[in-house]
Enzyme design. Structure first.
Site, PDB file in Angstrom:
ATOM      1  N   GLU A  42       4.322  16.386   2.784  1.00  0.00           N
ATOM      2  CA  GLU A  42       3.757  15.024   2.731  1.00  0.00           C
ATOM      3  C   GLU A  42       4.836  14.014   2.318  1.00  0.00           C
ATOM      4  O   GLU A  42       4.910  12.913   2.856  1.00  0.00           O
ATOM      5  CB  GLU A  42       2.585  14.972   1.743  1.00  0.00           C
ATOM      6  CG  GLU A  42       1.339  15.647   2.271  1.00  0.00           C
ATOM      7  CD  GLU A  42       0.232  15.765   1.212  1.00  0.00           C
ATOM      8  OE1 GLU A  42      -0.938  15.784   1.602  1.00  0.00           O
ATOM      9  OE2 GLU A  42       0.548  15.867   0.004  1.00  0.00           O
ATOM     10  N   ASP A  60      -9.504 -16.031   2.819  1.00  0.00           N
ATOM     11  CA  ASP A  60      -9.703 -17.287   3.537  1.00  0.00           C
ATOM     12  C   ASP A  60      -8.416 -18.096   3.492  1.00  0.00           C
ATOM     13  O   ASP A  60      -7.511 -17.808   2.718  1.00  0.00           O
ATOM     14  CB  ASP A  60     -10.880 -18.064   2.916  1.00  0.00           C
ATOM     15  CG  ASP A  60     -10.685 -18.321   1.430  1.00  0.00           C
ATOM     16  OD1 ASP A  60      -9.788 -19.103   1.092  1.00  0.00           O
ATOM     17  OD2 ASP A  60     -11.405 -17.717   0.603  1.00  0.00           O
TER      18      ASP A  60
END
Ligand code: GLA
Length: 735
Positions: free
Chosen positions: A614, A534
């Site tokens: 990877e 928030d």
């Protein structure tokens, strides 16, 4: 001048670049809300129509005007119990037991130089920010309301809050003190709200406001919550991402909240939002006042994407601390999903070494480094290093990490205490619990009474000691349960209704002190992922861990929902290992990288366990992130796919519209599909853009209206990033 006052007509107009906010004190001294929408250049009072409606009474002083009723007039800040039967903004209990509040206009004051609401985070502004204060009085009740409006013209934002003062001679209890009330007469509205749960936060849902009914979006967990974000959008039914009028209401608060949206008998829509009134009862002694949190309002006439961009720009520039505005953030590797509680210094060094080789820039040591914590049953509150487990001190570990060229970050969960901890044994009364009951336990932990000064001081001292004793550049500030048993030993009986808000004020105070004392330490907010995502937390924490769900496919939804109100540079997003720990799904590493690059990029895995192929991909991802970081963290964000189910796409455009990065991830690849095109947004229609992957040159207009073909995808969850640069040449390539 963004604020205009018509003294004669007592008309107040606040103007931003594209919007107008207007109110007026009428002949009965009632403050009427006239308009919040696109600029009109007019006194919008002409829209006030009064009709004699049945069962809509008249204020005493206007009893001869049968068409004049508080029940049907648009109110700027509604009272209670005096004839407006819609949602009240303020409710109070007076000494007599009366619960009425009847506001009348009592004056105004121009404000200059933005101030933070006392004890709370606030939109920052500066010495030139202009504001208006309107004063309302409830004479019989001895109350005054000071309504503050601050104008952030270039963002199309108005920031509103209220302060309620007891001017009487006896104590008054406030039982509801909303930050805002706003009425929209005539015209059906819809609401977009952001619901969810742990590991699936901020999922947008659009619902009509029911005729004669009320919608409530709320949290009573003393946290803004995974379940309902303190942000709603009121839209007209024909508004889309690209066009139409919509208005956002974002409460800058991290505790209990309520957003009420109701439609009355006349079809008028009312929005009331603020601290949740349930469980709230604030005693105001004579002379005392209560400050509500701010609401960040924005209105757009160009659709939801434009509304989101207003919030993104405002939060980046006026909510996040200046130190972190536009700051380059390190690509981090977090130990949580890599090792959980199972680590020592050697294991962490191995992880750090391979992270450094791949170009990662910071190691964050998550939960498990303190007290006797080898699982989640113990030690919260005992913030001293478990040297036995680690094999060295935190200071030593942080030096060793730094010697690899990495920075070091550390996890805390300050507001919590484990019953099995030295802190709890020494101060059992510091944990929230109401008399005569066993407290609710969650994740085997209790919640500290943050409203108490001695609790704040203990945490400030303990955290400061750790931050001074090691080289720590980053703190992950977690909050892993909902609050219950909100009863404080420090408060008298008649003030227990203050405990929940005082809890939040205490947390803010602690964050304020720590960020002042350690301005170079970046705090990432977290609450079991995104349970406290928030604007209040963003004031202290420039980024927040978006969700404990790190599955890239699920993150598409979570991050998309989050993007309605909050900018990507605030969304913590990491590449994690596959099969994913929450869903068991396997998603290509390339796709995981593209999705994490839509937020603050990092990793949540052990890179030493990766294959060479990877590792190569990770190096490329980090290079791509650095290449585009300025664009992705400072550019204008667009959601592109409001009608598509099989893929999600988004793009970011540089403020000068010379660069853009388009990302698309497919969640469902179909055989023999159609030939979809993704229509871009935000480009300069006249400019020619070079599409880097194909070498094509196309005008912004072609890219926006004709679109780019969806890549020919195959396999599980493929994704692609397309970089466009332009601005130098025209369509014929003639410079
Ligand atoms: C929360 C956080 C996780 C991790 C754990 C540690 O769930 O969201 O990222 O830090 O706590 O206990």
């Amino acid at each position: 001048m963004s604020i205009r006052i018509g003294e004669q007509e007592r008309l107040f107009s606040l103007e931003t670049e594209h919007t107008l906010y207007q109110m007026k004190a009428d002949e009965t001294d009632v403050l009427l809300h006239l308009w919040y929408g696109p600029r009109t250049g007019a006194d919008m009072g002409y829209r006030i129509r009064t009709v004699n409606r049945g069962f809509c009474g008249n204020p005493y002083e206007a009893q001869e005007r049968l068409d004049y009723s508080l029940d049907t007039l648009p109110q700027e800040y509604s009272g209670n119990g005096v004839g407006d039967y819609r949602s009240a903004a303020v409710q109070a209990e007076h000494r007599s037991g009366s619960m009425s509040v009847d506001w009348r206009y009592a004056g105004y004051r121009l404000l200059k130089g933005k101030e933070k609401p006392a004890g709370l985070p606030g939109v920052r502004g500066n010495a030139d920010t202009e504001g208006l204060e309107i004063i309302l009085e409830d004479k019989a009740g001895g109350l005054a309301a000071y309504l503050a409006y601050w104008v952030f013209a270039e963002y199309d934002v108005i920031v509103r809050s209220a302060r309620i003062e007891n001017r009487g001679e006896a104590a008054v209890f406030l039982t509801k003190a909303a930050s805002l009330c706003m009425d929209f007469p005539y015209g059906r509205q819809e609401v977009i709200h952001f619901h969810g749960r742990h590991a699936m936060e901020r999922i947008p849902e659009r619902v009509p406001v029911p005729a004669g009914g009320r919608l409530a979006f709320e949290s009573r967990r003393d946290m803004s919550s995974h379940q309902s974000n303190p942000f709603i959008i009121l839209t007209e039914p024909d508004t889309t991402e690209r066009r139409g009028i919509c208005r956002g209401f974002m409460l800058m608060y991290s505790g209990n909240h309520l957003e009420e949206v109701s439609a009355d008998q006349t079809g008028s829509t009312r929005v009331v939002c603020g601290i949740h009134p349930e469980g709230f009862r604030w005693k105001l002694e004579p002379g005392d006042s209560f400050q509500t949190p701010e609401v960040i309002l924005s209105c757009s006439e160009a659709g939801l994407n434009a509304l989101s961009r207003n919030y993104h720009r405002l939060i980046r520039s006026e909510v996040i601390a200046p130190r972190w505005r536009g700051a380059k953030k390190p690509v981090l590797v977090n130990s949580w999903e890599a090792c959980y509680f199972d680590f020592d210094a050697e294991k962490l060094m191995k992880l750090a070494r391979s992270a450094a080789e791949l170009g990662m820039e910071m190691l964050v040591l998550d939960d498990g480094w303190f007290g006797k914590r080898d699982d989640d049953t113990t030690s919260l509150g005992d913030w001293d290093c478990n040297e036995k487990k680690l094999g060295c001190s935190l200071g030593e570990l942080s030096e060793r990490i730094h010697s690899l060229g990495l920075r070091f970050g550390l996890w805390f969960e300050p507001e919590m205490v484990s019953p099995d901890s030295d802190l709890y044994r020494a101060h059992p009364d510091w944990a929230l619990a109401d008399p005569g009951r066993y407290p609710m336990v969650a994740r085997r932990q209790l919640v500290l009474d943050m409203g108490r000064k001695e609790v704040q001081d203990y945490l400030f001292d303990t955290l400061s000691t750790i931050l001074k004793g090691a080289r720590i550049e980053y703190v992950k500030w977690d909050f892993n349960r909902s609050v219950a048993n909100v009863w404080s030993r420090a408060l008298p009986e008649d003030r227990q209704g203050e405990a929940a808000h005082r809890f939040m004020l205490g947390t803010y105070r602690l964050l304020e002190r720590l960020t002042e004392a350690f301005p170079e330490v970046m705090i990432e907010g977290c609450s079991g992922g995104g349970g406290r995502f928030d604007a209040g937390m963003l004031y202290y924490c420039p980024q927040i861990w978006c969700s404990d769900n790190t599955d890239a496919v699920e993150r598409l939804e979570i991050q998309r929902g989050t993007s309605y109100g909050y900018p990507p540079c605030t969304m913590g997003a990491h590449v994690s290992a596959c099969p994913n720990h929450q869903t068991g799904r396997t998603v290509p590493l390339e796709t995981r990288g593209i999705v994490a690059q839509a937020g603050t990029f990092g990793y949540e895995l052990d890179p030493s366990r990766m294959t060479e192929a990877e590792k190569k991909t990770v190096k490329e991802q980090i290079a791509a992130f650095h290449r585009h970081e300025k664009l992705t963290t400072g550019g204008d964000w667009y959601r592109l796919d409001e009608t598509e189910e099989d893929w999600t796409s988004w793009m970011v455009v540089s403020p000068d519209r010379n660069e853009a990065l388009v990302s698309v991830a497919a969640t469902h690849v179909r055989a023999n599909g159609s030939f979809p095109f993704i229509r871009l947004q935000g480009l300069d229609p006249e400019k020619v853009y070079l599409r880097e992957d194909t070498g094509e040159r196309l005008t912004g207009a072609a890219l926006m209206y004709g679109g780019i073909p969806l890549p020919q995808f195959a396999g599980d969850y493929p994704a692609k990033q397309i970089y466009l640069s332009g601005g130098q040449e025209d369509a014929a390539g003639e410079g």
